[in-house]
Design an enzyme around this catalytic site. Structure first.
Site, PDB file in Angstrom:
ATOM      1  N   HIS A  98       0.798  -1.224   0.000  1.00 27.23           N
ATOM      2  CA  HIS A  98       0.000   0.000   0.000  1.00 27.23           C
ATOM      3  C   HIS A  98       0.833   1.277   0.000  1.00 27.23           C
ATOM      4  O   HIS A  98       0.328   2.350  -0.318  1.00 27.23           O
ATOM      5  CB  HIS A  98      -0.946   0.008   1.204  1.00 27.23           C
ATOM      6  N   GLN A 137      -0.497 -13.429   5.352  1.00 28.33           N
ATOM      7  CA  GLN A 137      -1.701 -12.754   5.845  1.00 28.33           C
ATOM      8  C   GLN A 137      -2.963 -13.510   5.478  1.00 28.33           C
ATOM      9  O   GLN A 137      -3.162 -13.880   4.317  1.00 28.33           O
ATOM     10  CB  GLN A 137      -1.780 -11.334   5.271  1.00 28.33           C
TER      11      GLN A 137
END
Length: 317
Positions: free
Chosen positions: A97, A199
């Site tokens: 990100h 994740q």
């Protein structure tokens, strides 16, 4: 990391090398190139030894430590260094990100390590190319986003290991991960020194949590609460009981495994709905408290509010 004294020795040796080439006809007494090379070899050997004695994140987890970290989205070396000096156990350089790239990431890693902290890189997706780039930088850990099944977790691990144990490309004699070839024990230790984090941030990932945890070499499951709430159709309601229940399903499976026997450590991100204290109390081994941009945003807003109010107080308007 090399001590200040060792760095001074290397600097002085470099100056001596310059004197050999540029001032050989002056009154200075130059040292021979062979002597210089020998001294530099000793200095670099000492530096490598110092590096190898620093405990890896994986070793610290195995010894029962709980680790607290921060996401770095700005990829600012100055912010990274400040965060490292602040006492975080590790800092995740976010290439998923964050707006930065590999060149900016390596400067952040240098700043973090120079301050005595550990760096982890989160790659944008589960690909061999991104994993190779990130690992060659010399990071203490790597995080793969959106792992949804055992196959993707297995792929992630294979991207981190050289053949025959994986498919990672071999350039270990010339990349920073091996200290550019100075670390003679690199191949014997690189697996033990690297923390591989996957994740789980979707309903599908939670459904397959047991097969993800069972993958050999996958060291840590990092829960992604915001993406998980979005996958459940509750993007604007991350505190919904359904989100918490789904999280608990994944947490229970991870905590039931034994990391020493092939299971996984549990990591998570503190939120307004699930604080760091909440996560620690449920048995999390790793907690991410915030992100650098979030901390700066809060500090900036608080500063503006406080000082604009002071103008009103002084003027009485």
């Amino acid at each position: 990391m090399p001590t200040r004294g060792l760095l001074n020795r290397i600097t002085l040796l470099s100056v001596s090398f310059i004197s050999v080439n540029a001032f050989s006809s002056s009154s200075l007494t130059p040292i021979s190139f062979r002597t210089l090379r020998s001294l530099l070899s000793v200095a670099m050997s000492s530096a490598t030894s110092s590096i190898q004695t620093k405990k890896s994140l994986k070793s610290r987890l195995r010894e029962g430590e709980n680790l607290y970290g921060l996401f770095l989205l700005s990829l600012s070396p100055e912010i990274a260094e400040i965060a490292a000096f602040s006492g975080y156990d590790f800092i995740i350089i976010d290439l998923e990100h964050g707006a930065g790239d590999i060149r900016e990431a390596i400067n952040c890693i240098r700043a973090i390590e120079a301050a005595g902290c550990s760096a982890v890189v989160r790659v944008p997706d589960i690909t061999q190319a991104w994993a190779k780039k990130a690992l060659d930088l010399g990071t203490a850990g790597i995080m793969f986003p959106m792992v949804e099944n055992g196959r993707s977790a297995s792929d992630a691990v294979s991207f981190c290991r050289y053949r025959p144990d994986g498919v990672r490309g071999c350039a270990y004699t010339v990349v920073r991960d091996s200290k550019f070839g100075f670390d003679e024990a690199y191949l014997a230790n690189y697996i033990d020194n690297l923390l591989v984090m996957c994740q789980i941030e979707s309903e599908e990932g939670v459904k397959n949590v047991n097969e993800i945890v069972a993958v050999d070499g996958m060291d840590c499951v990092m829960m992604g609460p915001r993406d998980l709430s979005a996958s459940l159709g509750l993007l604007h309601d991350p505190g919904n009981p359904k989100v918490k229940s789904t999280m608990w399903t994944a947490e229970t499976a991870v905590l039931a495994s034994d990391p020493v026997k092939g299971g996984a450590y549990l990591a998570g991100m503190a939120t307004a709905q699930d604080t760091a204290a909440d996560l620690w109390s449920r048995g999390y081994h790793i907690v991410l408290g915030s992100a650098d941009v979030s901390l700066f945003k809060k500090a900036a807003v608080d500063d503006v509010k406080a000082n604009k109010k002071s103008v009103v107080d002084v003027k009485g308007v």
